[in-house]
Design an enzyme around this catalytic site. Sequence first.
Site, short mmCIF file in Angstrom:
data_model
loop_
_atom_site.label_atom_id
_atom_site.label_comp_id
_atom_site.label_asym_id
_atom_site.label_seq_id
_atom_site.Cartn_x
_atom_site.Cartn_y
_atom_site.Cartn_z
N ASN A 10 -3.32 19.01 -31.13
CA ASN A 10 -4.72 18.81 -30.77
C ASN A 10 -5.52 19.07 -32.03
O ASN A 10 -5.79 20.21 -32.38
CB ASN A 10 -5.12 19.77 -29.64
CG ASN A 10 -6.54 19.53 -29.15
OD1 ASN A 10 -7.28 18.71 -29.71
ND2 ASN A 10 -6.94 20.24 -28.12
N ARG A 91 -3.26 14.77 -28.39
CA ARG A 91 -4.44 14.62 -27.55
C ARG A 91 -5.43 13.73 -28.30
O ARG A 91 -5.82 14.03 -29.43
CB ARG A 91 -5.10 15.97 -27.27
CG ARG A 91 -6.37 15.84 -26.42
CD ARG A 91 -7.19 17.10 -26.42
NE ARG A 91 -8.42 16.93 -25.67
CZ ARG A 91 -9.56 17.58 -25.92
NH1 ARG A 91 -9.61 18.44 -26.91
NH2 ARG A 91 -10.63 17.37 -25.18
N HIS A 179 -11.95 15.05 -20.63
CA HIS A 179 -11.16 16.21 -20.17
C HIS A 179 -10.07 15.81 -19.17
O HIS A 179 -9.65 16.59 -18.33
CB HIS A 179 -12.07 17.29 -19.55
CG HIS A 179 -12.96 17.96 -20.53
ND1 HIS A 179 -14.32 18.08 -20.35
CD2 HIS A 179 -12.69 18.54 -21.72
CE1 HIS A 179 -14.86 18.70 -21.39
NE2 HIS A 179 -13.89 18.99 -22.24
N HIS A 206 -14.21 21.96 -15.43
CA HIS A 206 -13.60 22.36 -16.70
C HIS A 206 -14.73 22.89 -17.59
O HIS A 206 -15.52 22.12 -18.14
CB HIS A 206 -12.90 21.18 -17.36
CG HIS A 206 -12.31 21.52 -18.71
ND1 HIS A 206 -10.96 21.72 -18.89
CD2 HIS A 206 -12.89 21.71 -19.93
CE1 HIS A 206 -10.74 22.03 -20.15
NE2 HIS A 206 -11.90 22.02 -20.81
N ARG A 239 -23.31 20.96 -27.85
CA ARG A 239 -23.75 19.64 -27.42
C ARG A 239 -24.78 19.74 -26.30
O ARG A 239 -24.77 20.67 -25.51
CB ARG A 239 -22.54 18.83 -26.94
CG ARG A 239 -21.69 18.28 -28.06
CD ARG A 239 -20.41 17.66 -27.56
NE ARG A 239 -19.31 18.63 -27.48
CZ ARG A 239 -18.17 18.42 -26.86
NH1 ARG A 239 -17.96 17.28 -26.22
NH2 ARG A 239 -17.22 19.35 -26.86
N MET A 282 -19.82 31.73 -25.09
CA MET A 282 -20.38 32.29 -23.87
C MET A 282 -20.23 33.81 -23.82
O MET A 282 -21.14 34.52 -23.36
CB MET A 282 -19.72 31.65 -22.65
CG MET A 282 -20.25 32.16 -21.31
SD MET A 282 -22.02 31.82 -21.06
CE MET A 282 -21.96 30.07 -20.63
N GLU A 377 -3.37 21.73 -21.18
CA GLU A 377 -3.37 20.35 -21.69
C GLU A 377 -2.14 20.07 -22.54
O GLU A 377 -1.60 18.96 -22.53
CB GLU A 377 -4.65 20.11 -22.49
CG GLU A 377 -5.90 20.12 -21.63
CD GLU A 377 -7.16 20.43 -22.42
OE1 GLU A 377 -8.10 19.62 -22.35
OE2 GLU A 377 -7.20 21.46 -23.11
#
Length: 402
Positions: A10, A91, A179, A206, A239, A282, A377
């Site tokens: 990834n 990915r 996603h 997600h 974003r 966060m 993933e």
Amino acid sequence: MTEQVILTLNAGSSSLKFALFTAASQPKRLWSGAIDRIGMPNTHYQLSDARHTVVVDEPGHLGDHDMALTRLLGAIESLPGGLDLVAVGHRVVHGGPDCDCPKRVTPALLARLRRLTPLAPLHMPPNLAGIDAVRKTRPDLLQVTCFDTSFHHDLPHLARMTPLPRAYADDGIRRYGFHGLSYEYITETLRQDGVDTDAERIIIAHLGNGASMAALRGGEPVETSMGFSTLAGLPMGTRTGDLDPGIILFLMQEKGMSVDDIADLLYHQSGLLGVSGLSRNMQDLLSSHEAPAAEAVDYFCYQAKLQLARLTGALGGLNRLVFTGGIGENSAEIRGRICAGLGYLGIEVESGANKAGQTVISKSGARVIVEARATDEEKMIARHVAAQLAFHPVSHRTGTEG
């Protein structure tokens, strides 16, 4: 005796997340890690074993993805167990309108993907850099691209449409959704746990540095919060999420901002970072005592609540809500705040179960089952690559079908 293994990659603009899996029908993770700050001072390489124990943690300098991949492949060769790398799974964020499933890398596919770069300018260049680095370093290896858009490929026609004139759809301007690897993994996990996904109306949230939601009915996606680009829907780490396009026109016409200025603003300066002025993370915001940080968290939860309610309209109701991603899986506070006040939808969270991080966090007897689940993933990519190997065995030394 060597063991055949699959490498999953990834690739980010300055990072390379990776994992090694057995090349079996149900791949088993053997190693995982990341290389951060590629092309910058103090590049950092970390490797963990199957028990998540860090076995390598070292600084260095790796100028580009080619150097990072060479470092990684050298490390793989030195791992114990006689590992034989036979394939690499990537990915890739955007597959465009034609890629509805994982694809083997070919020159034609690469040319098509390069043309999609304007649709996901933040993600496609590093995704393609990872593929190019493998081709340069180990051209013998089978490479498989796994697209985040594939899961949403067959969205209902109305969900794919935009309100622009019809002619623009011929240029690939439509709603895609992202996603997908995460949503695919969660959907498969639910089925493995005995959930009749065909009979339920499900929303998967997600939530991480990138964030979106998807609505499933009959086991298939029918709507999503993201659309044409990875900018749409929920506010994210840097974003914007949904934004009135009139604001963009104003900034260009009245503030003299260029296309590059606008792109940098929308992709890199906005979201949690922009609202808080502090951090895109966060956990940083939740632990901060600054008012703008608290407001950024409030805004994120408010927008998530709106998106969740919007998706129930596409479903005609709701039976199950699943939180996943770095925030969705790990932050009881964010889950609780998003669900607060949604009793009219049948969403009622049991505070103790939520704080304890249990899988089912809804109240007993609530109309909607609310869960928190880990996504994977990398494992989803490994499964896709293993399926390609089963149908098209590859000679490790020549890169040709056996």
